[in-house]
Design a protein around this motif. Structure first.
Motif, mmCIF file in Angstrom:
data_model
loop_
_atom_site.group_PDB
_atom_site.id
_atom_site.type_symbol
_atom_site.label_atom_id
_atom_site.label_comp_id
_atom_site.label_asym_id
_atom_site.label_seq_id
_atom_site.Cartn_x
_atom_site.Cartn_y
_atom_site.Cartn_z
ATOM 1 N N VAL A 1 0.821 -1.207 0.000
ATOM 2 C CA VAL A 1 0.000 0.000 0.000
ATOM 3 C C VAL A 1 0.860 1.265 0.000
ATOM 4 O O VAL A 1 0.509 2.262 -0.623
ATOM 5 C CB VAL A 1 -1.007 -0.010 1.186
ATOM 6 C CG1 VAL A 1 -0.260 -0.054 2.516
ATOM 7 C CG2 VAL A 1 -1.941 1.194 1.145
ATOM 8 N N ALA B 1 5.090 6.503 0.102
ATOM 9 C CA ALA B 1 6.417 6.155 0.644
ATOM 10 C C ALA B 1 7.404 5.950 -0.497
ATOM 11 O O ALA B 1 7.010 5.629 -1.617
ATOM 12 C CB ALA B 1 6.319 4.871 1.482
ATOM 13 N N PRO B 2 8.693 6.142 -0.179
ATOM 14 C CA PRO B 2 9.705 5.977 -1.227
ATOM 15 C C PRO B 2 9.868 4.513 -1.634
ATOM 16 O O PRO B 2 9.431 3.613 -0.916
ATOM 17 C CB PRO B 2 10.986 6.475 -0.548
ATOM 18 C CG PRO B 2 10.750 6.287 0.906
ATOM 19 C CD PRO B 2 9.272 6.484 1.116
ATOM 20 N N ILE C 1 13.651 -2.288 11.083
ATOM 21 C CA ILE C 1 12.857 -1.244 10.418
ATOM 22 C C ILE C 1 11.383 -1.658 10.413
ATOM 23 O O ILE C 1 10.491 -0.861 10.716
ATOM 24 C CB ILE C 1 13.352 -1.010 8.973
ATOM 25 C CG1 ILE C 1 14.745 -0.385 8.968
ATOM 26 C CG2 ILE C 1 12.380 -0.130 8.193
ATOM 27 C CD1 ILE C 1 15.396 -0.293 7.591
ATOM 28 N N GLY D 1 8.251 8.174 9.203
ATOM 29 C CA GLY D 1 6.875 7.879 8.827
ATOM 30 C C GLY D 1 6.583 6.432 8.499
ATOM 31 O O GLY D 1 5.479 6.081 8.087
ATOM 32 N N PRO E 1 5.470 3.085 9.698
ATOM 33 C CA PRO E 1 4.816 2.637 10.935
ATOM 34 C C PRO E 1 5.373 1.291 11.404
ATOM 35 O O PRO E 1 5.726 0.450 10.577
ATOM 36 C CB PRO E 1 3.354 2.480 10.510
ATOM 37 C CG PRO E 1 3.398 2.218 9.048
ATOM 38 C CD PRO E 1 4.615 2.900 8.518
ATOM 39 N N MET F 1 4.366 -8.779 13.925
ATOM 40 C CA MET F 1 4.056 -10.016 13.192
ATOM 41 C C MET F 1 4.887 -11.150 13.778
ATOM 42 O O MET F 1 5.929 -10.915 14.388
ATOM 43 C CB MET F 1 4.343 -9.848 11.702
ATOM 44 C CG MET F 1 5.797 -9.696 11.345
ATOM 45 S SD MET F 1 6.026 -9.396 9.585
ATOM 46 C CE MET F 1 5.671 -7.640 9.473
ATOM 47 N N LEU G 1 11.534 -10.018 0.247
ATOM 48 C CA LEU G 1 12.165 -8.726 -0.074
ATOM 49 C C LEU G 1 13.473 -8.962 -0.832
ATOM 50 O O LEU G 1 13.806 -8.243 -1.763
ATOM 51 C CB LEU G 1 12.449 -7.928 1.206
ATOM 52 C CG LEU G 1 11.229 -7.442 2.000
ATOM 53 C CD1 LEU G 1 11.683 -6.748 3.281
ATOM 54 C CD2 LEU G 1 10.364 -6.495 1.177
#
Ligand code: HEC
Length: 654
Positions: A34, A46-47, A64, A72, A74, A78, A90
């Motif tokens: 998102v 976001a970047p 992170i 910013g 959040p 998990m 990733l």
């Protein structure tokens, strides 16, 4: 009431999560996409994260994700299992391979003679198609007009570029299709973009119409005519490397019949299947936790793969290795730095020997007629402080001539004994057979980082010529009868600082140099400059660069592409390199009477090999860190160079 609903939803989703473990792509899609976009390239929220991923370790990514950032991002809670699959996912997003469009499909084409070819469609366009058949090999077929009939693209006539510097290391291609008269028409034929590689230092190797290139722990096989990808190999990048290897430097591959060999940032040597890119073996050359790294293209000699090591500012003990091409087993190792018990230790008086460096980070050359392997050795450590390593510091700043089957030392020549300027000898060794001052000779040419141009007899290492490449070179007054430089007063780095020429980057550096048998000229990108060399006492500390001083630029600096007469060492012409950009590019020369090189302004150019006049250039706005090469496939000549953002290949219009 509301609280109870929320609790119920929470319990429901918690049990659902426990029952069906989330996979990586789903975790990413639901938790990250998102803001960072489906492909990780960012959104208005976001970047992009794709380019940041290689820099972060798994632990850092975990932090992170779990803690968020002040900017910013959040925090996200998990389970560990989900975090693990998310991070694994990733990692696949950072590999360009995973982000390039649709995968291959099965296909069949009809040839003009009525036969059919069936296999995996690796690449396709309106005018041609690449198909991988069952034997693993990929071929190119050309569409006839707009029909569904194809003809096999011809590889012949061809001229291969067989290894990093092309065989005898002359960076010369005996091809005249692109020449002085028509080079003005040369145009970009294709480009292969490569993302996330801070710096491409690769020289492509082209054999039988396939180009093999590398980046940071990645390799690609490309169709040399179209640049279309045939395969891609990639693996994780290593954490904690402080040398150039940890900032993406990798110079390319070596080939034999079935394998492609490359090194990784963390000092492993890999053999890949030449047709599919699958890994065949993987050998650790040395422990990267000791700051051993690797960047040089390997060299195949017979059944052996020769591979050098990087870490020449990190205090490693240098060596050169040979591995069995079939198995990856070590065949021999030549240590460039002695142990305390070796006779060469007499050339290391003081405490520096254990971290003496002497890396081997540039590809050497093999001479089949003499059965000798030539390889150069890097600077001693600490670079600028010689006080704890009095003596010549063998075999730093030398060229070694080794017996390739055994690693036995046949001869060596040390360009800069007891160096305190970081003048490592990692410049190409160019092998030339020619009549020199009236006599047929086997020569080795080197434009050294120490500012001198050398011609050696490569049968025995005797110096035939050593001339300054520019007037200001001030550290020696020539050589004595044994070939040893006669030093001038104050030619060593001192705690107060001494101005010595050339500066720390050289004279020349590792960029390619070229020799053209037609003009009999030697071409080099050269820096005229000086530095204030200061030594500082520094104890060795693992993970910190071991310079032992500084070398700040002193006075003017000018850069040139320069041509030298190899019989006299005299300058024949100069092309001044001007501009604000970075040009870490070397030279290529061809039988078309041309010299190619990068420009400081970001362009790529062709000069007249006889006069240095500029005949062609194109503005590409690249910072060059790689040197050009050339090849012929299907009767068409190409010139290729790696830029910042990928591989550029030029040719004449059809
Ligand atoms: C609500 C939007 C949002 C969501 C959801 C989100 N991020 Fe971020 N993320 C950001 C913003 C904004 C930044 C930039 C923060 C900064 O500069 O400090 C960022 C930064 C990052 C960075 C650092 C990038 C860099 O250049 O250093 C990483 C890595 C990252 N996010 C990964 C993730 C992952 C993985 C997920 C999913 C688990 C995720 N983010 C979910 C907004 C988001």
């Amino acid at each position: 009431m509301l609280q109870r609903v929320i609790l119920a939803i929470f319990l429901l989703s918690a049990t659902a999560a426990a029952q069906t473990p989330v996979d990586g792509p789903t975790a990413y899609a639901t938790r990250c996409a998102v803001c960072h976009g489906g492909d990780g390239n960012g959104s208005e929220r976001a970047p992009g994260i794709v380019s940041a991923l290689p820099r972060a370790t798994d632990a850092q990514l975990g932090a992170i994700i779990r803690l968020g950032t002040e900017g910013g991002m959040p925090p996200q809670t998990m389970p560990d299992t989900e975090l693990a699959v998310l991070i694994a996912h990733l990692r696949t997003m950072q590999a360009p391979a995973a982000r390039r469009g649709r995968g291959p499909r099965q296909g069949t084409i009809r040839l003009s003679d009525g036969t059919q070819v069936e296999g995996l469609v690796i690449g396709e366009s309106s005018f041609d198609i690449n198909i991988r058949t069952d034997d693993g090999k990929t071929s190119r077929f050309i569409r006839q007009g707009t029909s569904e009939t194809f003809s096999r693209a011809s590889i012949l006539p061809k001229k291969d570029w067989v290894d990093y510097d092309n065989g005898d290391n002359n960076r010369y291609l005996d091809a005249t299709q692109i020449n002085r008269d028509n080079v003005k028409n040369m145009t970009l034929r294709w480009m292969y973009p490569v993302l996330n590689h801070a710096r491409l230092e690769n020289t492509p190797v082209v054999v039988d119409g396939i180009m093999y290139v590398t980046g940071w722990n990645e390799a690609w096989a490309l169709d040399a005519v179209t640049g279309r990808r045939i395969w891609n190999y990639g693996q994780d990048r290593s954490d904690g490397l402080i040398s150039e290897a940890g900032r993406s430097a990798n110079r390319g591959v070596a080939l034999d019949d079935n394998h492609v060999y490359m090194v990784t940032d963390h000092a492993h040597l890999l053999a890949l299947d030449r047709w599919t890119g699958e890994r065949v073996w993987d050998t650790e050359m040395a422990d990267y936790k000791q700051q051993y790294a690797a960047t040089a293209a390997p060299l195949v000699v017979g059944d052996l793969v020769i591979a050098g090591i990087a870490g020449g500012e990190e205090g490693v003990r240098g060596f050169l290795d040979a591995y069995d091409a079939k198995t990856g087993k070590l065949a021999w190792r030549f240590w460039t730095i002695p142990t305390r018990d070796d006779p060469e230790a007499a050339t290391w008086i003081g405490s520096a020997l254990e971290h003496g460096c002497g890396a081997t980070w540039l590809t050497g050359a093999y001479d089949a007629s003499l059965d000798l392997l030539y390889w150069t050795v890097g600077n001693p450590c600490p670079d600028y402080d010689g006080s704890e390593r009095l003596g010549d510091n063998l075999y730093t700043n030398s060229v070694l001539a080794l017996r390739p089957t055994t690693g036995e030392l046949v001869w060596y020549y040390q360009f800069t004994p007891h160096d305190t300027h970081d003048w490592d000898a990692q410049q190409p060794t160019v092998l030339v057979d020619t009549v020199w001052r009236g006599q047929q000779r086997k020569l080795m040419l080197q434009s050294s980082r120490n500012g001198m141009f050398y011609v050696l007899d490569r049968t025995d290492g005797k110096v035939l010529l050593a001339e300054k490449t520019f007037d200001r070179v001030n550290w020696n007054k020539g050589l004595d009868a044994t070939g040893r430089p006669i030093l001038t007063e104050g030619s060593e780095a001192t705690p107060e600082g001494t101005i010595i020429c050339p500066g720390a980057g050289g004279g020349s550096n590792w960029q390619s140099t070229a020799y053209n048998p037609q003009t009999k000229l030697f071409y080099v990108t050269l820096t005229e400059g000086c530095a204030n060399y200061k030594s500082i006492t520094q104890d060795f500390e693992l993970g910190r660069r071991y310079f032992g001083g500084t070398a700040a630029r002193a006075g003017d600096r000018a850069r040139y592409v320069r041509a030298f007469n190899i019989e006299t060492g005299e300058k024949v012409w100069d092309f001044p390199l001007r501009g604000t950009g970075r040009n870490g590019s070397g030279t290529l020369t061809t039988a078309g009477g041309l010299v190619f090189s990068g420009e400081e302004g970001g362009g790529f150019m062709a000069l007249d090999a006889a006069t240095g006049e500029k005949l062609w250039s194109v503005d590409l706005n690249q910072s060059w860190s790689a040197s050009p090469m050339s090849y012929v496939v299907g009767g068409k000549q190409f010139v290729s160079i790696a830029g910042q953002v990928g591989f550029f290949t030029f040719g004449l219009p059809d």
